[in-house]
Design an enzyme around this catalytic site. Structure first.
Site, short mmCIF file in Angstrom:
data_model
loop_
_atom_site.label_atom_id
_atom_site.label_comp_id
_atom_site.label_asym_id
_atom_site.label_seq_id
_atom_site.Cartn_x
_atom_site.Cartn_y
_atom_site.Cartn_z
N ARG A 94 16.89 72.53 -2.19
CA ARG A 94 15.65 71.92 -1.68
C ARG A 94 15.61 72.08 -0.16
O ARG A 94 16.49 71.57 0.53
CB ARG A 94 15.66 70.45 -2.07
CG ARG A 94 14.35 69.76 -1.84
CD ARG A 94 14.38 68.46 -2.62
NE ARG A 94 13.17 67.70 -2.47
CZ ARG A 94 12.90 66.66 -3.23
NH1 ARG A 94 13.73 66.28 -4.18
NH2 ARG A 94 11.79 65.99 -3.06
N ASN A 107 13.02 77.21 -9.04
CA ASN A 107 14.17 77.36 -9.93
C ASN A 107 13.76 77.84 -11.31
O ASN A 107 14.50 78.58 -11.96
CB ASN A 107 14.97 76.06 -10.00
CG ASN A 107 15.88 75.97 -8.79
OD1 ASN A 107 16.74 76.82 -8.60
ND2 ASN A 107 15.64 75.00 -7.93
N ASP A 161 29.00 63.43 -13.67
CA ASP A 161 28.59 62.03 -13.82
C ASP A 161 29.58 61.29 -14.72
O ASP A 161 29.95 60.14 -14.46
CB ASP A 161 27.18 61.96 -14.42
CG ASP A 161 26.21 62.84 -13.65
OD1 ASP A 161 25.80 62.45 -12.56
OD2 ASP A 161 25.90 63.94 -14.14
N HIS A 189 20.96 64.85 -15.40
CA HIS A 189 21.86 64.83 -14.24
C HIS A 189 21.01 64.53 -13.01
O HIS A 189 20.52 65.43 -12.33
CB HIS A 189 22.60 66.16 -14.07
CG HIS A 189 23.26 66.26 -12.72
ND1 HIS A 189 24.33 65.47 -12.37
CD2 HIS A 189 22.97 66.99 -11.62
CE1 HIS A 189 24.68 65.73 -11.12
NE2 HIS A 189 23.86 66.64 -10.64
P1 NAX Z 1 25.40 76.66 -2.21
O1 NAX Z 1 24.07 76.72 -1.53
O2 NAX Z 1 26.64 76.54 -1.37
O3 NAX Z 1 25.59 77.98 -3.10
C1 NAX Z 1 24.63 78.42 -3.98
C2 NAX Z 1 24.77 79.92 -4.04
O4 NAX Z 1 23.89 80.39 -5.05
C3 NAX Z 1 24.36 80.61 -2.73
O5 NAX Z 1 25.40 81.49 -2.33
C4 NAX Z 1 23.09 81.37 -3.11
O6 NAX Z 1 22.98 82.61 -2.42
C5 NAX Z 1 23.30 81.58 -4.61
N1 NAX Z 1 22.07 81.80 -5.36
C6 NAX Z 1 20.86 81.25 -5.17
N2 NAX Z 1 19.97 81.74 -6.06
C7 NAX Z 1 20.65 82.62 -6.83
C8 NAX Z 1 20.28 83.46 -7.90
N3 NAX Z 1 19.02 83.52 -8.33
N4 NAX Z 1 21.23 84.22 -8.46
C9 NAX Z 1 22.50 84.20 -8.01
N5 NAX Z 1 22.91 83.43 -6.98
C10 NAX Z 1 21.99 82.65 -6.40
O7 NAX Z 1 25.27 75.50 -3.28
P2 NAX Z 1 26.45 74.78 -4.10
O8 NAX Z 1 26.93 73.64 -3.32
O9 NAX Z 1 27.43 75.80 -4.56
O10 NAX Z 1 25.61 74.18 -5.33
C11 NAX Z 1 25.06 75.02 -6.30
C12 NAX Z 1 24.11 74.23 -7.20
O11 NAX Z 1 24.82 73.21 -7.89
C13 NAX Z 1 22.99 73.51 -6.45
O12 NAX Z 1 21.79 73.70 -7.18
C14 NAX Z 1 23.40 72.05 -6.54
O13 NAX Z 1 22.29 71.19 -6.45
C15 NAX Z 1 24.05 72.02 -7.89
N6 NAX Z 1 24.93 70.88 -8.20
C16 NAX Z 1 24.95 70.43 -9.48
C17 NAX Z 1 25.78 69.42 -9.89
C18 NAX Z 1 25.79 68.95 -11.31
O14 NAX Z 1 26.51 68.00 -11.61
N7 NAX Z 1 25.04 69.54 -12.25
C19 NAX Z 1 26.67 68.73 -8.93
C20 NAX Z 1 26.91 69.50 -7.68
C21 NAX Z 1 25.75 70.30 -7.16
O15 NAX Z 1 24.93 69.44 -6.41
#
Ligand code: NAX
Length: 328
Positions: A94, A107, A161, A189
């Site tokens: 975001r 997304n 969670d 989530h």
């Molecule tokens: P980061 O921003 O550090 O890394 C995300 C990576 O994904 C970046 O390197 C970006 O270039 C890559 N990316 C973006 N779009 C892409 C696509 N279409 N194909 C391939 N790669 C792509 O985020 P990070 O901290 O690693 O978190 C990743 C995701 O996990 C976020 O959406 C975050 O909100 C989510 N989370 C989910 C959680 C859960 O419990 N379900 C908890 C942790 C986290 O917040």
């Protein structure tokens, strides 16, 4: 030695990716006797691809005995080719001034493309875990975009969670995390999720009776678990990464290798039970055996729980309606 399996990870150069890939390659996810081929996907920008190369160099430098091969790509059809497991971590974060609905749309585009690619090239038994937020709805979109794969192959991550709730309960009761059985988290989530310890036990004794404080449940436990992600961002300046990677490892490990009767929480497509409309990707208690999860059936839902479960359901229904036009 077993034949290698193919594990696709998206967002491989991100924070969670950096905590996740090394643990998969060391055998913590699928077992110390299971070689893996890592197939990593990143966006096609120079910086992301360069960072991915760096991660792959470090993976090389670990000389993991179980790492049987690596592929780095910006093409989902390459990264998902014959994948046995797919961890969809990469998502659009975001940005400043971005509304939640914009985040959903951005997304939805990513997960439509990735769902189609899984449909076209992954193993027919691929186990998919969506971590990237909004995780439940992204998993729903991927599932709907992959009509040739069984819906049950698509799951969303509620395990962080679940683990957060276990840890809060252990600290409240002064008992070990490992001793807490049959706890679950229902729904999305998001801060609306409902962590439910009504059925939880420690050495056969009821955790609810042990705590015996409904006010603590409502005013401390539920808000603490629900807002934990925000608390981590405030404290660390960055969102949860190592704990999220750990939860992803737990989720896939248990799905693949079983839980020995223990309950864990997974976001799975609803079968209509517990009053959750069919198809909604909703966190429920499951047990896993022989590579399959089974929903825990027949739990009693009291009035407070119903209210909480409907609240988180309504958020999921709104998210689903918000992306419906992209799926028709
Ligand atoms: P980061 O921003 O550090 O890394 C995300 C990576 O994904 C970046 O390197 C970006 O270039 C890559 N990316 C973006 N779009 C892409 C696509 N279409 N194909 C391939 N790669 C792509 O985020 P990070 O901290 O690693 O978190 C990743 C995701 O996990 C976020 O959406 C975050 O909100 C989510 N989370 C989910 C959680 C859960 O419990 N379900 C908890 C942790 C986290 O917040």
């Amino acid at each position: 030695m077993k034949q290698p399996v193919r594990v696709a990870v998206t967002g491989a150069a991100g924070q969670i990716g950096y905590s996740l890939l090394f643990r998969i390659a060391s055998g913590e996810m699928l077992g110390k006797d299971q070689p893996v081929i890592l197939q990593m996907l990143e966006v096609p920008f120079e910086k992301a691809q360069a960072a991915l190369k760096g991660v792959m160099m470090e993976l090389d430098d670990c000389a993991f005995p179980l790492l049987a091969g690596m592929v780095g790509s910006d093409d989902p059809n390459v990264a998902f080719k014959d994948a046995d497991y797919a961890l969809l971590v990469g998502a659009r974060p975001r940005g400043p001034g971005m509304e939640r609905s914009d985040l959903l749309q951005e997304n939805a585009k990513i997960f439509t493309v990735q769902g189609k690619a899984l449909n076209d090239v992954a193993s027919r038994n691929v186990k998919v875990l969506v971590v990237g937020n909004p995780a439940n709805t992204n998993a729903y979109i991927a599932m709907k975009s992959a009509p040739d794969l069984p819906a049950k192959n698509f799951t969303a991550m509620l395990r962080l969670d679940h683990n957060r709730a276990l840890s809060q309960l252990a600290s409240k009761t002064g008992k070990a995390v490992a001793d807490i059985e049959t706890m679950t988290v229902w729904g999305n989530h998001s801060p609306t999720m409902y962590a439910d310890y009504r059925f939880a036990t420690i050495a056969g004794a009821s955790v609810k009776d042990m705590i015996n404080d409904e006010d603590w449940n409502r005013t401390v436990f539920l808000p603490t678990v629900g807002k934990r992600g925000g608390a981590i961002i405030e404290a660390r300046g960055l969102s949860s990464a190592a704990s999220a990677a750990n939860a992803a490892i737990d989720h896939m490990h248990d799905w693949a290798l079983g839980t020995n009767g223990k309950w864990v929480t997974m976001g799975i497509p609803s079968d209509g039970s517990y009053g959750i409309p069919e198809g909604v990707m909703y966190g429920v208690p499951v047990t896993c055996a022989n590579g399959e999860y089974t929903r825990v059936e027949g739990l009693e839902i009291d009035a407070f729980s119903r209210e909480r479960m409907d609240f988180t359901l309504n958020e999921l229904l709104e998210e689903r309606d918000g992306v419906a036009h992209l799926l028709s």
